[in-house]
Design a protein around this motif. Sequence first.
Motif, PDB file in Angstrom:
ATOM      1  N   LEU A  73      -0.161  36.479 -52.206  1.00 13.23           N
ATOM      2  CA  LEU A  73      -0.924  35.709 -51.221  1.00 13.23           C
ATOM      3  C   LEU A  73      -0.027  35.261 -50.075  1.00 13.23           C
ATOM      4  N   VAL A  83      -8.299  31.490 -51.925  1.00  9.82           N
ATOM      5  CA  VAL A  83      -8.943  31.935 -53.166  1.00  9.82           C
ATOM      6  C   VAL A  83      -9.916  30.867 -53.658  1.00  9.82           C
ATOM      7  N   GLU A  86     -13.126  31.014 -51.796  1.00 10.94           N
ATOM      8  CA  GLU A  86     -13.967  32.130 -52.244  1.00 10.94           C
ATOM      9  C   GLU A  86     -14.631  31.806 -53.576  1.00 10.94           C
TER      10      GLU A  86
END
Length: 105
Positions: A73, A83, A86
């Motif tokens: 990442l 993340v 999401e």
Amino acid sequence: MDVLHRLAEILEQRKTEAPDKSYAASLYAKGLDTILKKIGEEATETVIAAKDGEPGKIVYEMADLWFHCCVLLAQQGLGPDDVLRELGRRFGMSGLEEKASRKLG
């Protein structure tokens, strides 16, 4: 600040450190393919630990996997919050519904 965010900060700092002084810096220096290979290795080790049914080993290997995913990442200019956003977007949506939405978008 939680552990993932502290780790993300440290990994950002490691981008500018000498590869011989930091494991993460050495991964960044070796590039994307090396980082991806490590993620694959750690994912495999996590699967094996789960198949062996050893909770402590699962946690240990999962920590390695998460660490290397965080390295990826950071290398890509992303972080845990990306993340988490999401996952938040998917929250309350069935897995089948979420999977179907991928085909549309």
